[in-house]
Design a protein around this motif. Structure first.
Motif, PDB file in Angstrom:
ATOM      1  N   ASN A  98      -3.828  -8.746  -2.443  1.00 59.40           N
ATOM      2  CA  ASN A  98      -2.688  -9.281  -1.688  1.00 59.40           C
ATOM      3  C   ASN A  98      -2.998  -9.322  -0.197  1.00 59.40           C
ATOM      4  OD1 ASN A  98      -0.148  -9.974  -0.738  1.00 59.40           O
ATOM      5  ND2 ASN A  98       0.902  -8.752  -2.288  1.00 59.40           N
ATOM      6  N   THR A 102       4.643  -8.553   1.416  1.00 59.33           N
ATOM      7  CA  THR A 102       5.585  -8.680   0.292  1.00 59.33           C
ATOM      8  C   THR A 102       6.972  -8.404   0.861  1.00 59.33           C
ATOM      9  OG1 THR A 102       3.927  -7.940  -1.296  1.00 59.33           O
ATOM     10  CG2 THR A 102       6.226  -7.758  -1.975  1.00 59.33           C
ATOM     11  N   HIS A 105      12.603  -6.624  -1.514  1.00 61.29           N
ATOM     12  CA  HIS A 105      13.209  -7.108  -2.759  1.00 61.29           C
ATOM     13  C   HIS A 105      13.421  -5.929  -3.699  1.00 61.29           C
ATOM     14  CE1 HIS A 105       8.986  -6.697  -3.871  1.00 61.29           C
ATOM     15  NE2 HIS A 105       9.362  -6.693  -5.140  1.00 61.29           N
ATOM     16  N   ASP A 107      13.348  -5.440  -8.150  1.00 61.81           N
ATOM     17  CA  ASP A 107      12.864  -6.234  -9.279  1.00 61.81           C
ATOM     18  C   ASP A 107      13.966  -6.617 -10.261  1.00 61.81           C
ATOM     19  OD1 ASP A 107      10.465  -5.786  -8.045  1.00 61.81           O
ATOM     20  OD2 ASP A 107       9.635  -4.483  -9.577  1.00 61.81           O
ATOM     21  N   LYS A 118       7.620   1.473 -12.459  1.00 54.08           N
ATOM     22  CA  LYS A 118       6.277   0.922 -12.298  1.00 54.08           C
ATOM     23  C   LYS A 118       5.355   2.021 -11.829  1.00 54.08           C
ATOM     24  CE  LYS A 118       6.735  -3.884 -10.842  1.00 54.08           C
ATOM     25  NZ  LYS A 118       6.886  -4.747  -9.664  1.00 54.08           N
ATOM     26  N   TYR A 122      -2.770   1.952  -5.721  1.00 48.56           N
ATOM     27  CA  TYR A 122      -3.281   1.319  -4.498  1.00 48.56           C
ATOM     28  C   TYR A 122      -4.720   1.806  -4.335  1.00 48.56           C
ATOM     29  CZ  TYR A 122       1.377  -0.303  -3.284  1.00 48.56           C
ATOM     30  OH  TYR A 122       2.581  -0.959  -3.289  1.00 48.56           O
ATOM     31  N   LEU A 133       3.269   0.716   0.631  1.00 48.18           N
ATOM     32  CA  LEU A 133       4.571   0.336   0.072  1.00 48.18           C
ATOM     33  C   LEU A 133       5.661   0.889   0.994  1.00 48.18           C
ATOM     34  CD1 LEU A 133       5.889  -0.750  -2.675  1.00 48.18           C
ATOM     35  CD2 LEU A 133       6.086   1.662  -3.291  1.00 48.18           C
ATOM     36  N   PHE A 186       7.628   4.379  -9.307  1.00 46.57           N
ATOM     37  CA  PHE A 186       8.933   4.052  -8.719  1.00 46.57           C
ATOM     38  C   PHE A 186       9.810   3.275  -9.688  1.00 46.57           C
ATOM     39  CE2 PHE A 186       6.360   0.380  -7.376  1.00 46.57           C
ATOM     40  CZ  PHE A 186       7.226  -0.701  -7.370  1.00 46.57           C
ATOM     41  N   HIS A 192      12.200  -2.455  -2.079  1.00 52.18           N
ATOM     42  CA  HIS A 192      10.855  -2.138  -1.588  1.00 52.18           C
ATOM     43  C   HIS A 192      10.173  -3.371  -1.003  1.00 52.18           C
ATOM     44  CE1 HIS A 192      10.370  -3.221  -5.860  1.00 52.18           C
ATOM     45  NE2 HIS A 192       9.151  -3.627  -5.558  1.00 52.18           N
ATOM     46  N   ALA A 194       6.083  -4.440   1.263  1.00 55.17           N
ATOM     47  CA  ALA A 194       4.773  -3.926   1.737  1.00 55.17           C
ATOM     48  C   ALA A 194       4.225  -4.916   2.753  1.00 55.17           C
ATOM     49  CB  ALA A 194       3.801  -3.766   0.575  1.00 55.17           C
ATOM     50  N   ARG A 203      -4.825  -5.990   0.132  1.00 54.61           N
ATOM     51  CA  ARG A 203      -4.343  -4.803  -0.586  1.00 54.61           C
ATOM     52  C   ARG A 203      -4.744  -4.984  -2.044  1.00 54.61           C
ATOM     53  NH1 ARG A 203       0.158  -6.509   1.684  1.00 54.61           N
ATOM     54  NH2 ARG A 203       1.525  -6.740  -0.104  1.00 54.61           N
ATOM     55  N   ASN A 205      -4.188  -3.873  -5.546  1.00 52.84           N
ATOM     56  CA  ASN A 205      -3.162  -3.116  -6.267  1.00 52.84           C
ATOM     57  C   ASN A 205      -3.153  -3.437  -7.757  1.00 52.84           C
ATOM     58  OD1 ASN A 205      -2.332  -2.673  -3.657  1.00 52.84           O
ATOM     59  ND2 ASN A 205      -0.619  -4.095  -3.757  1.00 52.84           N
ATOM     60  N   PHE A 207      -0.334  -2.772 -11.104  1.00 50.64           N
ATOM     61  CA  PHE A 207       1.001  -2.295 -11.464  1.00 50.64           C
ATOM     62  C   PHE A 207       1.147  -2.305 -12.992  1.00 50.64           C
ATOM     63  CE2 PHE A 207       1.297  -4.377  -7.337  1.00 50.64           C
ATOM     64  CZ  PHE A 207       1.863  -3.371  -6.559  1.00 50.64           C
TER      65      PHE A 207
END
Ligand SMILES: O=C(O)CCC(=O)C(=O)O
Length: 270
Positions: A98, A102, A105, A107, A118, A122, A133, A186, A192, A194, A203, A205, A207
């Motif tokens: 990424n 981000t 938002h 989810d 999730k 990282y 995050l 989380f 959240h 980022a 980044r 990541n 998930f």
């Protein structure tokens, strides 16, 4: 093992950092697998900007290093510390390189209790305003989550709930700073975001999505059914492929059997 303070953090704030969850050797293996997987399968995602973010979903089967994450003993231990039992893998996962911010938002549609969580891996050092995050602690609590939406929220078309506030001036936000090997667990209705890395490197990541064991809560069980159905599709019409089950061992068998015991359909490839 999580401390009592960590467990309280998850329940009260909606997230916890499992420090040194993965060993240095595991991080190295996952990093190599991440490079391979991104090169082989990732495609551009311009939703958050045009800096070259790439990702793809359902990555866990693409390398044994990823598969081993699903029931990683330290992750399972943390889940048992939180709920007395492991959370259940429900078939959703995504992997990212990424290069964009981000936006804020959550989810899910704000206002209801959610059972999904999730595990966020990282692979690089993540610092405040530099790849970490961000979260608004406590916003997994439905009333708080909805109050944020009602005060400062907007819907992006029919999609994800967002905030219209200046992103770096959101009251109550904290940065969840991590080192490679730490895993952030989380709840997915937490607000959240980022920010991109200062050195302009991506980044990296991963998930993986879980559903907390619903026990005998019929409403949660209904949601679990919907969540699993929603995460399956033509490409992968079951939670676990035959190969995943062969490689998985006792911990995977336990998790798959628990889903079946709860009456979930399409748990295993037939
Ligand atoms: O880009 C990030 O690190 C945050 C990831 C995120 O927002 C999500 O998984 O929903």
């Amino acid at each position: 093992m999580l401390s009592k303070q960590d467990i309280g953090h998850y329940h009260a704030y909606g997230f916890v950092v499992i420090r040194e969850c993965l060993s240095k050797a595991e991080v190295e293996r996952i990093s190599i697998a991440h490079r391979r997987a991104i090169d082989a399968k990732a495609s551009a995602d311009g939703r958050f900007g045009d800096s070259g973010t790439v990702n793809y979903a359902n990555f866990v089967e693409d390398d044994d290093a990823f598969l081993e994450l699903i029931e990683h003993p330290n992750l399972m231990e943390a889940m048992r510390d939180i709920d007395g039992t492991e959370f259940l893998y429900m078939g959703g996962s995504d992997i990212w390189e990424n290069r964009d911010d981000t936006p804020w938002h959550c989810d899910q549609i704000p206002g209801s209790k959610v059972w999904t969580a999730k595990a966020a891996v990282y692979l690089d050092e993540a610092r405040q305003g530099d790849g970490a995050l961000n979260a608004i602690p406590g916003t997994h609590i439905p009333e708080f989550n909805a109050a944020i939406m009602r005060s400062w929220g907007k819907f992006q078309g029919l999609g994800s709930p967002r905030l219209w506030l200046p992103p770096k001036e959101v009251p109550g936000a904290v940065s969840v700073q991590t080192n490679p090997g730490d895993v952030v667990l989380f709840q997915t209705n937490l607000w959240h975001s980022a920010w991109r890395r200062v050195d302009e490197q991506p980044r990296r990541n991963l998930f993986i999505q879980y559903f907390r064991d619903p026990g005998d809560d019929v409403l949660a069980l209904r949601e679990l059914r919907e969540a699993v159905t929603g995460s399956l599709g033509e490409e992968r019409p079951y939670v676990y492929s035959a190969a995943m089950m062969t490689k998985g061992g006792a911990r995977r068998e336990k998790m798959a059997s628990r889903l079946e015991e709860l009456g979930i359909d399409n748990v295993r490839e037939q």
